[in-house]
Design an enzyme around this catalytic site. Structure first.
Site, PDB file in Angstrom:
ATOM      1  N   VAL A  31       0.836  -1.200   0.000  1.00 11.57           N
ATOM      2  CA  VAL A  31       0.000   0.000   0.000  1.00 11.57           C
ATOM      3  C   VAL A  31       0.868   1.246   0.000  1.00 11.57           C
ATOM      4  O   VAL A  31       1.754   1.389   0.847  1.00 11.57           O
ATOM      5  CB  VAL A  31      -0.921   0.018   1.247  1.00 11.57           C
ATOM      6  CG1 VAL A  31      -1.885   1.195   1.178  1.00 11.57           C
ATOM      7  CG2 VAL A  31      -1.688  -1.280   1.369  1.00 11.57           C
ATOM      8  N   ASP A  32       0.616   2.126  -0.955  1.00 13.65           N
ATOM      9  CA  ASP A  32       1.249   3.437  -0.925  1.00 13.65           C
ATOM     10  C   ASP A  32       0.638   4.242   0.216  1.00 13.65           C
ATOM     11  O   ASP A  32      -0.546   4.089   0.521  1.00 13.65           O
ATOM     12  CB  ASP A  32       1.016   4.150  -2.262  1.00 13.65           C
ATOM     13  CG  ASP A  32       1.632   5.529  -2.288  1.00 13.65           C
ATOM     14  OD1 ASP A  32       2.795   5.659  -1.888  1.00 13.65           O
ATOM     15  OD2 ASP A  32       0.935   6.477  -2.700  1.00 13.65           O
ATOM     16  N   LYS A  33       1.421   5.093   0.863  1.00 10.47           N
ATOM     17  CA  LYS A  33       0.917   5.831   2.026  1.00 10.47           C
ATOM     18  C   LYS A  33       0.071   7.037   1.636  1.00 10.47           C
ATOM     19  O   LYS A  33      -1.103   7.134   1.977  1.00 10.47           O
ATOM     20  CB  LYS A  33       2.076   6.287   2.919  1.00 10.47           C
ATOM     21  CG  LYS A  33       1.611   7.101   4.131  1.00 10.47           C
ATOM     22  CD  LYS A  33       2.774   7.612   4.941  1.00 10.47           C
ATOM     23  CE  LYS A  33       3.481   8.752   4.256  1.00 10.47           C
ATOM     24  NZ  LYS A  33       2.624   9.956   4.091  1.00 10.47           N
ATOM     25  N   THR A  66      -3.566   7.140   0.139  1.00  8.99           N
ATOM     26  CA  THR A  66      -4.173   5.817   0.309  1.00  8.99           C
ATOM     27  C   THR A  66      -4.444   5.561   1.783  1.00  8.99           C
ATOM     28  O   THR A  66      -5.583   5.478   2.213  1.00  8.99           O
ATOM     29  CB  THR A  66      -3.260   4.725  -0.281  1.00  8.99           C
ATOM     30  OG1 THR A  66      -3.004   5.019  -1.655  1.00  8.99           O
ATOM     31  CG2 THR A  66      -3.938   3.359  -0.190  1.00  8.99           C
ATOM     32  N   LYS A 118      10.078   0.822  -4.770  1.00  4.52           N
ATOM     33  CA  LYS A 118       8.766   0.204  -4.569  1.00  4.52           C
ATOM     34  C   LYS A 118       8.607  -0.990  -5.510  1.00  4.52           C
ATOM     35  O   LYS A 118       8.048  -2.027  -5.129  1.00  4.52           O
ATOM     36  CB  LYS A 118       7.656   1.220  -4.807  1.00  4.52           C
ATOM     37  CG  LYS A 118       7.621   2.357  -3.789  1.00  4.52           C
ATOM     38  CD  LYS A 118       6.468   3.306  -4.064  1.00  4.52           C
ATOM     39  CE  LYS A 118       6.442   4.442  -3.048  1.00  4.52           C
ATOM     40  NZ  LYS A 118       5.305   5.368  -3.275  1.00  4.52           N
TER      41      LYS A 118
END
Length: 643
Positions: free
Chosen positions: A311-313, A316, A496
């Site tokens: 999950v991107d921060k 999100t 990532k």
């Protein structure tokens, strides 16, 4: 076309006429006692129902496909030749009835798509030459002003330029609670005004609306085969000729033509062939109703295996809208307002995302700033220096002070570290050679982020990893607030990508959740790429494997849960189909199963498979909710991005 003509060209005309001929045959035989006339009616019934089946079989053969229709056609023709008129009529009639029921129930599984098409607006009220003019929705020009009154459908994608109102966006996002709209807000075609009056400037019309893109994607997705379906299709390609060969061998060995013809009917893999596509259509349809756009059966099937979510921060797990959170005064000669004013004066010349919350806070507090600084010098990774009103202002981290020789005699570095540990982004403010204070901004954690993580775990995801370019202290604070299993901070886009690949090397099926732009490499590499808040985003709708149309994090575990239920239904359907065929074949060789009985059971199994898949269309209450869902999760703030 009138009602009778529509019925005549519909799926029920053939079985109705065939059934009437069968009833006439029974009447003639039992009441009038005329077997020859009775046989004529029975043959007529077989021909009425059988000719369309034979036509389909010939068309399939023309493209080198041996279909189920060929098995039924050969069996029916053979039954007529050997004088088994009732068997021929029964087989073709039941097969025709099965096709009609299948068409009807398949239409129901596609009901989500039909509902999407139904919500598409037909007309729009447009302001032209100062007058309200009603025109077809597709005739609205980009940039025109559209009026949306209470109870009306929004006919275009656009931006509200005047008025206020509540809009039901369930057709787009799956959320049933109306959303308040005012000037500057976006609206989408197919949504419905539940109160108020809006003037909307059209930005997307016709095929360029979000609704049109969703309909197009759902149409395509329902036709994209899952891997299991592709395997079943390949299996059926060999299975059907195999049944024909078996029937031929049995007929030659036993000399029993009726037995051979019965094998053709019994061996029809109809339920097996339809078992997967009907589940895929129903699953994707259910998802579309709930604001979850799944690109195809392959991605639906893969989603059921997801056991790791990256999950991107920013945007999100967090809101993606940083705000000023702290102003720490370290110089007794200045006050809070002066520290913030000096920071705003320097940031007025900065293009950095963190400049905006400082400037907005200064404006909200009515602090006067001298306008644009005389000179600005960004220092990558450290901050910014500016000259304003003859004074040099520094805004950045401790490394910036060291680089420019400004002594930290008031503990600014320690204050900044304490703020960072709490999840804020600190920036030290110095004027000339004196440190005056520290300002900090924060991006609030979404209220439902922790619940999403909990629901992902409940849905079978064993690893939730947060990937962010933020500093480790800030990232750890967000990780603690949301309950993720692992935090990886300070990452570039390529980092990532490497993180996703590492999870895949561990044998995991990985879903990557991001914004579809900055995280594009990781989204493309992950087994499933998920775009958040895709309503209105053509790029997200077209490129993501799964697009969550609303901005609701809980849609992600909901999508995974639906995928798991769909795959479960697929397996159940395959089991029903194979068990039915096996038992029928055993019954034929054991005696007692005729052509008519076999076809009746066969069609019943088809309907069972369809009915089982249709269970997916029902909205299922979230069983992952428990008492913890009612707990208050702390909305700890976090930084948006490091300098």
């Amino acid at each position: 076309m009138n009602t009778l003509q529509r019925w005549w060209h519909g799926p029920w005309a053939v079985p109705t006429v065939s059934g009437a001929a069968i009833l006439a045959s029974f009447f003639v035989a039992r009441v009038l006692g005329s077997d020859p006339v009775s046989n004529i009616f029975m043959v007529a019934a077989a021909l009425v129902a059988g000719i369309p089946i034979a036509v389909k079989a010939v068309r399939a053969l023309a493209v080198k496909n041996i279909s189920i229709d060929l098995l039924v056609s050969v069996a029916a023709a053979g039954a007529i030749i050997v004088g088994e008129y009732w068997e021929a009529a029964a087989v073709t009639f039941l097969f025709a009835v099965g096709h009609a029921l299948e068409a009807r129930t398949m239409n129901k599984t596609r009901s989500a798509l039909a509902e999407l098409v139904a919500v598409a607006p037909d007309v729009a009220v447009v302001m032209r030459d100062g007058q309200q003019v009603e025109v077809p929705a597709g005739a609205v020009g980009t940039g025109e002003t559209v009026l949306v009154k209470n109870g009306a459908k929004v006919p275009v994608d656009g931006e509200v330029i005047a008025g206020t109102g509540a809009v039901d966006e369930a057709s787009i996002t799956g959320e049933s609670i109306p959303v308040e709209k005012a000037a500057g807000d976006r609206v989408f075609a197919g949504t419905v005004s539940r109160g108020g009056f809006l003037q909307v400037r059209a930005t997307g019309v016709g095929a360029d609306t979000t609704l049109a893109r969703i309909i197009h994607r759902v149409e395509e997705a329902q036709d994209v085969k899952a891997k299991t379906q592709a395997f079943i299709d390949r299996f059926a390609t060999w299975y059907t000729p195999g049944i024909m060969a078996l029937a031929l061998v049995v007929g030659l060995v036993t000399g029993d033509v009726v037995l051979a013809l019965t094998l053709l009917v019994i061996g029809c893999p109809g339920a097996l062939v339809i078992s997967i596509p009907v589940a895929i259509v129903a699953g994707i349809g259910r998802a579309a109703r709930d604001g979850i756009l799944i690109k195809g059966g392959e991605f639906l099937e893969s989603s059921a295996r997801i056991d790791a979510v990256a999950v991107d921060k920013t945007g999100t797990l967090t809101e993606g809208r940083p705000q000023l959170s702290d102003v720490v005064v370290l110089d007794p000669a200045v006050d809070r307002g002066q520290v913030l004013a000096w920071a705003a004066a320097a940031e007025a010349g900065s293009e950095h995302p963190l400049a905006r919350p400082i400037l907005e806070a200064a404006a909200a507090e009515g602090l006067a700033t001298p306008g644009l600084p005389d000179a600005v010098q960004p220092v990558p990774g450290k901050g910014i220096t500016a000259t304003t009103g003859g004074r040099r202002v520094l805004v950045g981290n401790a490394a910036l002070l060291d680089q420019l020789g400004v002594a930290d005699a008031v503990g600014a570095a320690a204050a900044a570290e304490e703020l960072a540990a709490a999840g804020r982004t600190p920036m030290i403010v110095a004027v000339d050679e004196t440190v005056v204070g520290v300002v900090a901004v924060a991006d609030q954690v979404r209220a439902d982020a922790a619940e999403m993580v909990r629901r992902l775990h409940a849905a079978g995801v064993t690893r939730v990893v947060m990937l962010t370019g933020d500093a480790p202290l800030v990232a750890e604070a967000i990780g603690a607030a949301t309950g993720v299993d692992e935090v990886r901070a300070g990452l570039l886009p390529e980092d990532k990508l490497d993180a996703v690949r590492e999870l895949q090397r561990q044998g995991r099926t990985v879903a990557m959740v991001g914004d579809g732009v900055n995280d594009a490499p990781a989204l493309a590499t992950a087994d499933i790429g998920v775009a958040m808040g895709a309503a209105g985003s053509a790029v997200a709708v077209e490129t993501a494997d799964i697009a969550l149309m609303g901005d609701n994090l809980r849609k992600l575990p909901e999508a995974i849960g639906l995928a798991k239920r769909t795959v479960s239904v697929m397996r159940q359907n395959i089991t029903v189909a194979l068990v039915t065929v096996t038992l029928l074949l055993a019954g034929v060789f054991a005696g007692g199963v005729t052509m008519a009985i076999g076809m009746l059971v066969h069609e019943a199994s088809v309907l069972v498979v369809i009915a089982n898949a249709m269970r997916l269309l029902r909205r299922r209450e979230d069983t992952t909710r428990d008492a913890t869902a009612r707990e208050e999760y702390p909305a700890a703030p976090a930084e948006l991005v490091t300098r």
